[in-house]
Scaffold this active site. Sequence first.
Site, PDB file in Angstrom:
ATOM      1  CE1 TYR A 255      -4.201  -1.121  -0.322  1.00 52.47           C
ATOM      2  CE2 TYR A 255      -3.298  -3.056   0.772  1.00 52.47           C
ATOM      3  CZ  TYR A 255      -4.519  -2.634  -0.113  1.00 52.47           C
ATOM      4  OH  TYR A 255      -5.392  -3.089  -0.657  1.00 52.47           O
ATOM      5  CG  HIS A 410      -5.253  -2.675   3.609  1.00 50.66           C
ATOM      6  ND1 HIS A 410      -6.004  -3.259   3.146  1.00 50.66           N
ATOM      7  CD2 HIS A 410      -5.726  -1.227   3.328  1.00 50.66           C
ATOM      8  CE1 HIS A 410      -6.821  -2.854   2.380  1.00 50.66           C
ATOM      9  NE2 HIS A 410      -6.696  -1.476   2.372  1.00 50.66           N
TER      10      HIS A 410
END
Length: 728
Positions: A255, A410
Amino acid sequence: MKFFYKKIFALFLIFISSNVLVASNNHPSLAISQSDIQNMIIDIEQISSAKQELERLVNKIERSISQDPVIPYPKDAGGGYTHERHKENYKLLYDLGILFQLTKDYKYAEYAKRMLFEYSEMYPTLSYHPKRKEQSPGKLFWQSLNEAMWLFYVIQAYDMIVDSLSYDDKNLIESKLLLPIADFLSEGQPNTFNKIHNHGTWAVSSVGMTGYTLNNDVLVQKALYGLDRSGSAGFIKQIDKLFSPDGYYAEGPYYQRFALLPFIIFAKSINNNDPQLEIFEYRNQALIKSVYTTIHLSYNKLFFPINDAIKDKGIDTIELVHSLAIAYDFNNDPSLLSIAKQQDHILLTGYGLKVAKAIENNLDKPFKYKTLQLKDGVDGNMGALSIFRSGFNDGHQTLVMKNTSHGYGHGHFDKLHWLYFDNNNEIISDYGAARFLNIEAKYGGHYLPENNLYAKQTIAHNTLVLNEESQFNGLYSESQKHAPEIIFFDNQKNIKISSAKLLNAYKDTEINRTIAMINLDFLEHPLILDILNVVSDNNNQYDLPLHYKGHLISHSGDIVYENEQRQLGTKNGYQFLWKKGSVNLKDGMSQVTWLNTDRFYTYSFLANNNENLIFSQIGANDKNFNLRTENQLIHRVSSAKNHTFISALETHGEYNPRLEFTKNSESSIKTITYKNIDGKIIVLIHFKNGEEYSLALSGNSKPQTINKISIKNLNIKWTGHYSFLKTN
């Protein structure tokens, strides 16, 4: 195409001299500026790779505009036809804008205008997407993240064609399309817009660039400082909160790569429009630093697959291509050019052509991957990611010790987790994310249910599990509050070592883990030594899993095979594991050897008589075949309060099936012994060649403390956290 590029240059000169266009002083003004365009037209004449890229783009776009625009009514989730069509459209619009600026051919601007008119007609009629995601639904797309990505590209395209439009055209597109989307992504999605998260980054960046393009300072201020413009949210706050002082992004490499594009492109736009903000200097050049950090978070061109990561993403992703080029435009670091050469992607932007020209002029120098510790957290006090490297060339060894914070939504429950890469392969692995991205037929392209049920659980990683429970009881809200405490990190010629302590993951329990990469002259490759010490007020079952990649070659003891397949447990990820067999371990050292490609790996570990080694495999209860079939070893201690796990991983030998030879297929380790006295630990490794080495740890004592420990007639005395010695 023989005279195409000279024609471009000639057209540009005519444009300058005759003022054919009714040009504004402001456009383009985002990541690509007016001066960039002038330089790009000249540079394309001089850079052969840029000429080829422009020709490729022209041919591609000519095919696209030979047909009418396709603007379908939204109906599909991620990966479905309408989803992908709208993605293709925003890329097409961006490319049309680039070609219009480079060629001054109105047909590209006209086609872009047709598309924007059709979107302007459709968008006001849309309600929430029919397959909307619950958290942050979109209108064009199933989630507002994709809506922000659409605007991110489209506003850059609009910035490049706006001066070709009449007042009425601009008014229509802006009032019916651009402003409504910007409003929907900001005031209409306040929780996402003000969120410290990559979704928020995409939203504020697209809205902020819309503000600059439309000369709407209110949108710009909201994007920079949050909806209330107080500075409690927005782009600046995201730089403050999402990056550590070392440029590590809280959600992990996958990410970090994804969020870099909106961060860096919007920052470039800010720099062009509000240079007084000195955005690239902000927080000790946090954004530029993050580009370097992203590169370091990779092995064999692929990002470390920690947290919610899909394993095929690497340094050639378009997000890092843009970010690296802008970083080079900022600091002219020639080492970045060597990465750009590996990316092998020509960007038709000012910063992109600067990179292409530098590469063509052979200005590149090697990028030096190195051993380093990347602190996590706003103040660098939320743990760290330790990266140990042995060598820098193709196939070198890299060890990653994940002692970071949870990583927001996440993140995974896997503190004190490690991975190992060698010979261009993942050897000690991480599952990453359970997802088939944008394959609508596979759960609509969403994260699969098994992502939470298995991939995020602690047993799916190489770290300690108590009583078959995940860390922090699998509660993200609790895990996010805590991070390992880094005891020490050191990088010496023959040893690279890091140690961390974890509290609160399990009730009344402290876990300390030290991992070292040791280089010895007589070993082919570095030895990995792992010391995990757990102290608890209660009796627990301890499981220490090891996920290995390769084919099992040999093992100590006799495997008791399971006549019938049965799952290893009932919850917290254990329900997805088959118990294939187990070995009743004996006192002393046991070993398991496997083969990966053409190299052997031996895992040596100490055990007692009441312990077991479980051979397990992913696949139980996987009714939709959502999970990959992968193997793991689990060292199980059935009942203990305190326990010390000692293990070593040796990389050795060669297997050549073509020439039919095998070299050095057995481990060099003869025995391992250890002693633990009140947290002070010493490990002795005795090799088959007669050499012996010791690693002594002081526990949590202060760096200046003098420590002593004795084992096998050896008296070791040292100051500081550790001592590594040859003992014979």
